[in-house]
Design a protein around this motif. Structure first.
Motif, PDB file in Angstrom:
ATOM      1  N   ASP A   1      47.159  48.979  42.823  1.00 32.88           N
ATOM      2  CA  ASP A   1      48.046  48.687  43.955  1.00 32.88           C
ATOM      3  C   ASP A   1      49.490  49.043  43.633  1.00 32.88           C
ATOM      4  OD1 ASP A   1      45.976  47.902  45.429  1.00 32.88           O
ATOM      5  OD2 ASP A   1      46.398  45.743  45.377  1.00 32.88           O
TER       6      ASP A   1
ATOM      7  N   ARG B   1      55.398  54.395  40.095  1.00 36.77           N
ATOM      8  CA  ARG B   1      55.042  55.340  39.038  1.00 36.77           C
ATOM      9  C   ARG B   1      56.227  55.561  38.113  1.00 36.77           C
ATOM     10  NH1 ARG B   1      52.771  57.366  43.675  1.00 36.77           N
ATOM     11  NH2 ARG B   1      54.676  58.465  44.141  1.00 36.77           N
TER      12      ARG B   1
ATOM     13  N   ASN C   1      42.099  58.901  43.580  1.00 29.69           N
ATOM     14  CA  ASN C   1      42.119  58.817  42.126  1.00 29.69           C
ATOM     15  C   ASN C   1      42.701  57.489  41.697  1.00 29.69           C
ATOM     16  OD1 ASN C   1      41.222  61.486  41.904  1.00 29.69           O
ATOM     17  ND2 ASN C   1      43.311  62.204  42.216  1.00 29.69           N
ATOM     18  N   GLU C   2      42.001  56.814  40.815  1.00 31.86           N
ATOM     19  CA  GLU C   2      42.559  55.595  40.245  1.00 31.86           C
ATOM     20  C   GLU C   2      43.395  56.019  39.052  1.00 31.86           C
ATOM     21  OE1 GLU C   2      39.925  51.841  40.412  1.00 31.86           O
ATOM     22  OE2 GLU C   2      38.609  53.541  40.129  1.00 31.86           O
ATOM     23  N   TYR C   3      44.694  56.178  39.271  1.00 32.60           N
ATOM     24  CA  TYR C   3      45.529  56.739  38.214  1.00 32.60           C
ATOM     25  C   TYR C   3      45.592  55.852  36.984  1.00 32.60           C
ATOM     26  CZ  TYR C   3      46.934  60.477  41.294  1.00 32.60           C
ATOM     27  OH  TYR C   3      46.924  61.565  42.107  1.00 32.60           O
TER      28      TYR C   3
ATOM     29  N   ASN D   1      49.816  52.811  43.743  1.00 31.50           N
ATOM     30  CA  ASN D   1      49.721  53.310  45.118  1.00 31.50           C
ATOM     31  C   ASN D   1      50.980  53.019  45.913  1.00 31.50           C
ATOM     32  OD1 ASN D   1      47.245  54.460  44.913  1.00 31.50           O
ATOM     33  ND2 ASN D   1      46.141  52.618  45.530  1.00 31.50           N
ATOM     34  N   ALA D   2      51.611  51.896  45.584  1.00 30.30           N
ATOM     35  CA  ALA D   2      52.816  51.531  46.334  1.00 30.30           C
ATOM     36  C   ALA D   2      54.042  52.244  45.794  1.00 30.30           C
ATOM     37  CB  ALA D   2      53.009  50.023  46.293  1.00 30.30           C
ATOM     38  N   GLY D   3      53.852  53.212  44.924  1.00 30.75           N
ATOM     39  CA  GLY D   3      54.975  54.025  44.465  1.00 30.75           C
ATOM     40  C   GLY D   3      55.530  53.608  43.128  1.00 30.75           C
TER      41      GLY D   3
END
Lengths: 285, 410
Positions: free
Chosen positions: A44, A51, A247-249, A47-49
């Motif tokens: 989560d 990174r 993709n599950e990073y 996905n919410a940015g």
């Protein structure tokens, strides 16, 4: 001009040297740091940015759990070991024997044989893709581990022979002759005199070949089935862990770390031999 | 040389398992369900079939789904193919059908009565009046939007494209992008093209275009791009979309910086729970009120290659696989919809909405499945260029048309 040890350089040069080493090292490690951070994040958060250089929030080991319990992926890592270890053993043992023969005996066709071993290194391997595929299909080993083991074992032998021959040719002939005078058989000479002396070179080669073959994606893609049961680790990373759409990073990050570990561990285990093996082999070509 | 070959051969032959004979013959299935859960579901169905037909020797070969896309050509060109294989409907199979590589299975369709129970996907596997495959799964595309953001900005589900554009303007004024999209890998842009073209020109026109029968400089396509340009001018799309993958573009939707996403149903499963709760779905609004609402619904099929060795067993398995309860089980795992009307209605609200919408629609597959891969690659790149530079519309259309005439001729 000979390289001067850095300790003897002027102070400014030393400062420049050490700071640029640190800078390059940092640049080099940035992707690794990002991947390591991602491994401890939730899907989560990614996905919410969240990174890049963002601390994991919340810190979680879910990705590790998911990767380690992903049976096909763990099986692909095991598959890789079952391929890479035989390849390393085959190519190094063949190359040591061949290198010994090529450097210490004179026989007809010696140059040709050596040239073939060396020349093999210059063939772009993509050219071999279709012939090798057909060959393995014809002898019925395509889609099995034997195809990769035999191919890599043979193909890596070229570089290994080159490396071992140059290394063994540095062993003084007097050593072998005195053993012969003392009544040692040719096999005993190889086993008791040559082998102990070339051990550093073998260790260096083992590290090199292990990481070459471990990281090889191309041949595992062609010769081994991408069917989930027979896949090797790099293919497993690219196909098992990577989803169809999503993709599950965080899981991919853990997978990348796991796949990258074995060659690194091996390198540190054999580091001493590796360095001395490389430099000793390099003094005479 | 021959002796060496023979030696190696016999050496490895030792490792092979010699099978005992089965009275009912053999059945070879080539599957692309390689991800863990779908693979398990496929294995379960095969095990059920094996239990019901103990006299048939069933072999299931699973290939990783991306590799399968290349392997299919080898499978179809071999002397002896598998008896059943997985693939995709629409134009992705049309070329193979035209080359005579797919076996006609119209008789199974007739005997199983699929003409009624699978009518919504029937056109996607029908060529020249014959059926060449059985659909087993599909999923919807549509606008996934954040109810809370819509409510907070006083907008509602648009009934027309004009309303949709008005919504964009209102959201933009409040600093929110109406539409999240990541076009780094191009195909998300093609989703927009598909829908605007379907709404502007209808399904039949769209399919002709996909098959290369219509020029991209045709008035219809120009109108589509003009409608698309209206959305760009209204500020619907989030900024810098060319830098994000579809997955990275989820971030603004999750963080409340974007209100909706035109995407397939696969987006739902990986959103955080809070976002899922706020998320809802609506059908892409009509542009020309006279047009039937065609939909993108990528469909997966099983088919029998023309080089199948055990035709009867293959057809038996197809009929078995397409039984409603098997399709329900498979699609529960895939998170997709069963094309069989006899399957249990999905419990998930997004799937329910999708099933309801698709049961009333005729479907296309998706741009990169409906047209050839070469055409799709060139056109999708140019579509992203268009989204960044809508003012050079005509040059871009001419460039796409150049590709079309090179690839399809005419």
């Amino acid at each position: 001009m000979f390289p001067v040890p850095i300790e003897k350089a002027t102070k400014t040069n030393r400062v420049i040297y050490y700071s640029s080493v640190a800078l390059v090292l940092l640049l080099w490690l940035i992707p690794l740091m990002i991947i390591t951070l991602a491994a401890f994040k939730t899907a989560d958060q990614l996905n919410a940015g969240g990174r890049g250089f963002v601390l994991p929030d919340p810190f979680t080991l879910t990705a590790f759990k998911r990767t380690l319990t992903n049976e096909p992926f763990m099986a692909s890592i095991l598959n890789s070991f079952m391929v890479v270890i035989p390849v390393t053993v085959i190519s190094i043992s063949l190359a040591t024997m061949a290198g010994y023969a090529l450097s210490k005996f004179r026989f007809r066709g010696m140059i040709i044989i050596f040239a073939i071993f060396v020349g093999g290194n210059f063939i772009p391997y993509q050219v071999l893709m279709i012939p090798v595929l057909r060959l393995t299909q014809d002898i019925g080993i395509w889609n099995t581990k034997y195809a990769i083991i035999l191919f890599h074992g043979a193909f890596q032998a070229g570089f290994c022979v080159f490396f071992m021959r140059n290394f063994i040719s540095q062993i003084p002939n007097e050593l072998l002759e005195s053993a012969r005078v003392d009544g040692a058989t040719e096999f005993e000479i190889f086993y008791k005199i040559v082998l102990p002396l070339v051990r550093p070179a073998m260790a260096a080669l083992a590290v090199l070949i292990f990481s070459f073959v471990w990281n090889d994606f191309f041949w595992s893609l062609i010769l081994s089935p991408i069917s989930p049961s027979g896949m090797l680790a790099p293919a497993g990373l690219a196909t098992i862990i990577k989803g169809r759409f999503y993709n599950e990073y965080n899981v991919m990050a853990v997978g990348s770390i796991l796949v990258a570990l074995p060659p690194v561990v091996l390198f540190f285990l054999l580091q001493k031999q590796f360095i001395s093996g490389l430099t000793m082999g390099a003094t005479k070509g | 040389m021959k002796i060496i070959k023979l030696l190696i051969l016999s050496f490895f032959a030792l490792g092979m398992i010699i099978n005992s004979a089965f009275a009912g013959g053999k059945l070879v299935i080539a599957s692309n369900a390689s991800d863990a859960a779908p693979r398990q579901a496929m294995e379960d169905i095969v095990a059920k079939f094996q239990a019901a037909n103990p006299d048939i020797e069933v072999v299931l070969n699973t290939t990783e789904h991306e590799a399968f896309k290349t392997a299919i050509r080898t499978i179809l060109a071999a002397d002896k193919g598998p008896d059943v294989a997985t693939w995709f409907a629409g134009n992705r199979m049309a070329g193979f059908v035209a080359d005579g590589l797919f076996a006609d299975v119209s008789d199974v369709w007739a005997s199983e009565g699929w003409g009624n129970s699978m009518s919504s996907t029937m056109p996607s596997v029908t060529f020249n009046g014959k059926q060449y495959a059985v659909p087993f799964s599909y999923y919807q595309w549509g606008v996934y939007y954040r109810k809370d953001i819509y409510d907070a900005n006083g907008i509602s589900i648009p009934k027309t494209y004009d309303e949709f554009l008005d919504n964009c303007k209102k959201l933009k004024a409040n600093g929110i992008a109406s539409v999240a999209i990541g076009t780094k890998y191009l195909w998300t842009a093609a989703g927009w093209f598909d829908y605007i073209n379907l709404r502007t020109n209808g399904l039949d026109y769209h399919i002709d275009l996909m098959l290369g029968k219509t020029k991209y400089t045709d008035e219809g396509v120009v109108n589509t791009f003009k409608n698309w340009a209206r959305a760009i001018d209204a500020g619907c799309f989030m900024d810098d979309h060319q830098n994000y993958s579809w997955q990275e573009a989820q971030a603004p939707l999750i963080n409340g910086e974007a209100a909706s996403y035109l995407i397939g149903n696969f987006i739902v499963a990986n959103l955080p729970e809070e976002t899922q709760e706020q998320l809802d779905f609506y059908q892409f609004p009509p542009i020309d009120p006279n047009m039937e609402l065609g939909e993108d619904a990528p469909t997966e099929i099983i088919f029998m290659p023309a080089n199948a060795q055990n035709v009867e067993n293959g057809k038996k398995f197809m009929a078995f696989y397409a039984q409603p309860e098997n399709l329900t089980a498979m699609n529960n795992v895939l998170g997709q919809l069963s094309p069989h009307s006899g399957s249990a209605a999905p419990s998930d609200r997004f799937q329910k909405a999708g099933a309801e919408m698709l049961s009333k629609s005729k479907t296309a597959q998706f741009f990169d499945r409906d047209t050839t891969p070469e055409m799709a690659k060139a056109a999708m790149q140019l579509m992203v260029d268009f989204m960044l530079e809508p003012e050079s519309m005509m040059e871009i259309l001419e460039e796409i048309e150049e590709e079309r005439s090179r690839i399809f001729g005419g």
